[in-house]
Design an enzyme around this catalytic site. Structure first.
Site, PDB file in Angstrom:
ATOM      1  N   ASN A 130     -39.414   7.006   2.292  1.00 35.25           N
ATOM      2  CA  ASN A 130     -38.900   5.644   2.168  1.00 35.25           C
ATOM      3  C   ASN A 130     -38.024   5.302   3.369  1.00 35.25           C
ATOM      4  OD1 ASN A 130     -37.950   3.123   0.460  1.00 35.25           O
ATOM      5  ND2 ASN A 130     -36.093   4.108   1.195  1.00 35.25           N
ATOM      6  N   GLU A 131     -38.505   4.405   4.225  1.00 35.11           N
ATOM      7  CA  GLU A 131     -37.722   3.748   5.291  1.00 35.11           C
ATOM      8  C   GLU A 131     -37.240   4.681   6.393  1.00 35.11           C
ATOM      9  OE1 GLU A 131     -34.660   1.286   3.579  1.00 35.11           O
ATOM     10  OE2 GLU A 131     -36.102  -0.089   2.672  1.00 35.11           O
ATOM     11  N   ASP A 132     -37.813   5.870   6.504  1.00 37.98           N
ATOM     12  CA  ASP A 132     -37.347   6.769   7.569  1.00 37.98           C
ATOM     13  C   ASP A 132     -37.782   6.305   8.956  1.00 37.98           C
ATOM     14  OD1 ASP A 132     -36.257   8.190   5.537  1.00 37.98           O
ATOM     15  OD2 ASP A 132     -37.425  10.014   5.829  1.00 37.98           O
ATOM     16  N   SER A 151     -43.172   4.308   3.605  1.00 30.61           N
ATOM     17  CA  SER A 151     -43.037   2.943   3.099  1.00 30.61           C
ATOM     18  C   SER A 151     -41.702   2.417   3.614  1.00 30.61           C
ATOM     19  CB  SER A 151     -43.053   2.911   1.569  1.00 30.61           C
ATOM     20  OG  SER A 151     -42.963   1.596   1.093  1.00 30.61           O
ATOM     21  N   HIS A 209     -40.991  -3.972   3.758  1.00 27.75           N
ATOM     22  CA  HIS A 209     -39.831  -4.141   2.894  1.00 27.75           C
ATOM     23  C   HIS A 209     -39.141  -5.412   3.376  1.00 27.75           C
ATOM     24  CE1 HIS A 209     -39.468   0.409   1.694  1.00 27.75           C
ATOM     25  NE2 HIS A 209     -40.663  -0.110   1.456  1.00 27.75           N
TER      26      HIS A 209
END
Length: 878
Positions: A438-440, A494, A514
């Site tokens: 997530n969002e790395d 993501s 996102h």
């Protein structure tokens, strides 16, 4: 003779103490395992409830201590018999743990997500001894261990968002360090079952790999089983049982080194479908070890599976590159939500809790749930409920918002973690995608880390950059998923675009996005959400308070129960929440700053944002071959503690009005109406002053009405229907323009435009240029669109003039009638009503909430758990 494999749970007789084994602290009674230290301290009243008031602060010390858990147990009956192995199984230890059995160190663990099996034949007491075995597990501070690992690896640039850097090298649920919706509650303990197993041979795993025929009526593939133990005189059967047939394959057990494989072809099957597209047919795959005469079952393993075909469609098109799911050859608009752990202390969640959550999502017309990468690989009960209710699962690996290291021991631990969890979950038909994190990659962009997607394709070289976790996301994890789970796509992150768009800048043409220019970032008005979409919106959200009863449970002092109190501000972990939340409320509504009034306004505002997003982005689903937006997942479905957050359902499973807004927008057949948004917050009074003014142009607020009406359908067949559009004066309740009626053919599985960017002409002239400016002469109206099939209204939607705060709602003529048995209520009104909200509580269920009411309309709501006449309700400007 082979003896039956036997599991002996070590659930009871647990005690715990502060410190390690050498600590002189007294052992105290613990809960049955699985358990964790906060819950044990809470049970014996050594701490206050950390979910109440400011008590989270009073338990922070727990995270910096070591804690020892202990249990005493006898030998299992078959231990010591010839050929019998005795192993201790630790399904999950949180997190840095040293395990001692009768004083011997038998295991050191440092990954919460990894299970362990340990041969303890030599460590158990002698078979004929009257002594009991003593198991001790020392849990060291994950926070302190994390800080130590950061110091030990100066070669890595630890970047961690949301929390302190100590979580970066630690394989523990990342939200335990706190998040912008959750508390800092770093627990520890045997968070999954501990047991003993005795066996001569046991089935380690059974799984299936298959492909479906072109007509999706039959399956061909292989069933596999992996066996542990010593080869002997026994038989193995592999069985597939479907609704249509049963197939059994038999094997001898001369060699246990390789997995056993039974091939099958032309197996007639019934498909597992996502909710609303077909039934959720499930069947079983079973491996059974028996004695030679087949009279004794030695070991058995059964998995419930569903046959389905899952594809992620990423084709070049007029908008860039598509991103949507195709299940069983049917394109699926994946409207749903993101999931965080449903409690800060997950050991107290039960299978029925998980089922209630997933059932609630399904009843809200949600079709996908994304398991977020900062939590846990969820309980079997979670995925079983998704299988049952037809909810698709987007599964993240457990990485979130950080630049993770990739030194050898860390990578080795990650590989074990990935192997174990993919194997554990691969039989669930609901899981249709694995994502690396997530969002790395947003960390990569924000801090300018080394990432040359096209130029550097050598995984070993990635380990030498300051973004070594690329090796994990683009080499290790896809390798594991490709090998261990067939037919399930992998996505590096993501959000993620195509390597050049990864996607801090939110690229709407490729991959998933996102969208946090709502609430965060630019804090754009939620009315602009229709133009803020992408190929798949996997996160976006708007905060709101839960219902007042939930707040009263966690904020116990009456003097603290007002917006902006210390207790209220402390509970809301979102940065800048005071300014952001009140800005969105005051921008749209007449402010009320008592707790019930402000709670209500935040909820209505959140629901309005959800309505704008879901109906507009679902419109962009388009038709087959022209899929602009493939899905939308709100951040978030749930909370891990009682709080105000982006959740659309609170910690106690009480829905906010936003839940129902999503439910209405995601009906299998939904009609939507929307007017062109005039941004009154930014529009300059004169174009000459555009660059340095932001005057409100009152001339534009209620004029230039340009509206569209469309129907979204997930049905796979055409529908003949009628559309009716009416225009109601908000002041008088009378129809201000002639209604529009059209007979239409609704496109299957797509969007049908009914009215497109149509202006209502002439716009009423309410201002005489020779008189003082008088806005009161305006007659703003609501647009009501309804869809009728076979003479019955099946869907409706309302578009209001923005902002609501400029409107006045006196004398609405609201009437509420109750059924004789008080199981339902019916609401009507003489004039348009905005946001009729009933105050839901734990144990109460209503069929709809937060809805609008137009003149002549009778809205009936089913009520469970309380007499309908006992519900409290309110609407805008009541």
């Amino acid at each position: 003779m082979a003896l039956p494999s036997t599991i002996h749970p070590l659930n009871f007789n647990w005690t715990f103490k502060r410190g390690d084994c050498t600590s002189r602290s007294d052992y105290l009674p613990a809960n049955p395992a699985p358990t964790e230290v906060h819950l044990d301290l809470l049970k014996i009243k050594l701490i206050e409830n950390p979910f109440q008031d400011l008590n989270e602060l009073s338990v922070r010390w727990i995270a910096d201590e070591a804690w020892t858990y202990r249990t005493i147990f006898p030998n299992p009956p078959d231990h010591g018999k010839p050929g019998v192995a005795t192993e201790m199984i630790f399904e999950g230890l949180d997190t840095f743990a040293s395990v001692y059995l009768n004083g011997d160190l038998i295991l050191e663990s440092e990954n919460m997500f990894v299970a362990h099996r340990v041969d303890v034949f030599k460590q158990l007491v002698q078979q004929n001894s009257a002594d009991q075995n003593i198991l001790e597990i020392v849990f060291f501070s994950a926070r302190q261990k994390g800080l130590e690992l950061v110091r030990q690896h100066p070669e890595h640039r630890f970047i961690v968002h949301q929390t302190e850097t100590s979580r970066g090298p630690v394989r523990k649920a990342q939200y335990h360090w706190g998040w912008d919706w959750g508390p800092i509650l770093m627990s520890c303990g045997p968070w999954k079952p501990v047991s003993l197993e005795t066996y001569t041979m046991r089935i380690e795993d059974v799984w299936i790999e298959y492909e479906l025929s072109d007509d999706l009526r039959t399956a061909s593939g292989s069933v596999f089983a992996r066996i542990e133990g010593k080869a002997g005189k026994a038989k193995l059967s592999l069985e597939i049982e479907t609704q249509e047939c049963r197939k059994i394959f038999y094997f001898g057990l001369e060699n246990l080194n390789d997995p056993f494989e039974a091939q099958f072809g032309g197996l007639p099957i019934d498909l597992w479908w996502p909710r609303g597209y077909g039934p959720q047919h499930l069947c079983t795959v079973t491996a059974t070890l028996t004695s030679q005469d087949m009279q004794t079952v030695i070991s058995q393993c059964t998995k419930t599976i569903g046959f389905r075909k899952a594809e992620l469609i990423q084709d070049t098109d007029a908008h860039g590159t598509s991103f949507y799911f195709r299940i069983n050859n049917a394109d699926i608009f994946a409207g749903g939500s993101c999931w965080i752990p449903a409690d800060s202390f997950v050991t107290r969640l039960t299978p029925s809790d998980y089922r209630d959550w997933i059932k609630l999502a399904a009843e809200g017309n949600q079709i996908m749930i994304r398991v977020w990468g900062g939590g846990i690989y969820e309980s079997e009960a979670f995925y079983e409920a998704c299988n049952e209710f037809g909810i698709l699962v987007w599964q993240d690996f457990m990485f979130a918002c950080a630049n993770y290291p990739a030194y050898p021991s860390y990578v080795s631990s990650i590989e074990t973690e990935a192997l174990q969890n993919v194997r554990r979950l691969r039989h669930h038909p609901s899981i249709v995608i694995w994502a690396g994190n997530n969002e790395d990659y947003q960390i990569v962009e924000r801090y300018g880390l080394e990432y040359r997607f096209s130029e550097d394709k050598d995984p070993e070289s990635w380990l030498k950059t300051n973004f070594p976790a690329r090796y994990i996301y683009e080499y290790l994890l896809p390798k594991v998923t490709k090998k261990e789970t067939k037919g399930v796509p992998y996505h590096p992150s993501s959000p993620f675009g195509n390597g050049t768009s990864t996607t801090l800048k939110v690229d709407p043409t490729v991959g998933d996005i996102h969208q946090w220019n709502l609430w965060h970032g630019d804090m754009k008005p939620y009315q602009k959400l229709p133009e803020m979409g992408g190929r798949f919106v996997s996160e976006f959200g708007m905060e709101a308070y839960p219902h007042v009863e939930t707040l009263e449970k966690c904020i116990t002092r009456e003097q603290d129960r007002y917006p902006g109190s210390m207790a209220m501000d402390f509970r809301n972990k979102a940065i800048g929440h005071e300014r952001r939340l009140v800005s969105y409320v005051v921008e749209n509504f007449r402010i009320q700053y008592d707790l019930p009034g402000y709670t209500y306004l935040t909820q209505v505002m959140q629901a309005d944002a959800m309505a704008w997003a879901y109906k507009s982005w679902r419109k962009q689903w388009g038709i087959q071959g022209k899929r602009q937006c493939g899905g939308v997942l709100v951040w978030q479905l749930n909370d891990c503690w009682p709080t105000m957050s982006w959740a659309v359902v609170d910690y106690h499973l009480v829905p906010k009005p936003a839940y129902y807004a999503i439910k209405r927008a995601m009906e299998p057949v939904a009609i939507s109406v929307s007017r062109k948004f005039n941004d009154w917050t930014m529009r300059p009074a004169d174009e000459l002053w555009k660059r340095d003014t932001s005057h409100i142009d009152m001339r534009k607020v209620w004029s230039d009405v340009e509206f569209s009406v469309w129907v979204s359908s997930s049905r796979l067949k055409r529908i003949t229907a009628a559309v009716v559009v009416k225009f109601y004066s908000i002041k008088s309740g009378r129809e201000t323009y002639q209604s529009i009626t059209r007979d239409v053919e609704i496109q299957p599985n797509g969007t049908t435009d009914i009215i497109f960017d149509t202006k209502i002409n002439p716009v009423p002239k309410y201002q005489d240029p020779n008189c003082p400016y008088d806005i009161s002469k305006a007659d703003p109206f609501a647009i009501h669109a309804s869809l009728w099939v076979n003479g019955k209204e099946v869907a409706a939607d309302v578009s209001w003039p923005d902002p609501i705060k400029y409107l006045s709602f006196p004398d609405r003529g609201v009437e509420v009638k109750y059924s004789d048995d008080k199981t339902s209520l019916t609401v009507s009104a003489a004039k348009p009503v905005k946001a009729f909200v009933m105050s839901e509580k734990q144990g109460i269920k209503v069929s709809d909430n937060g809805f609008d009411i137009m003149p002549g309309e009778n809205k009936t709501v089913a009520v469970e758990g309380i007499g309908a006449d006992k519900l409290e309700w309110r609407y805008i400007d009541m």
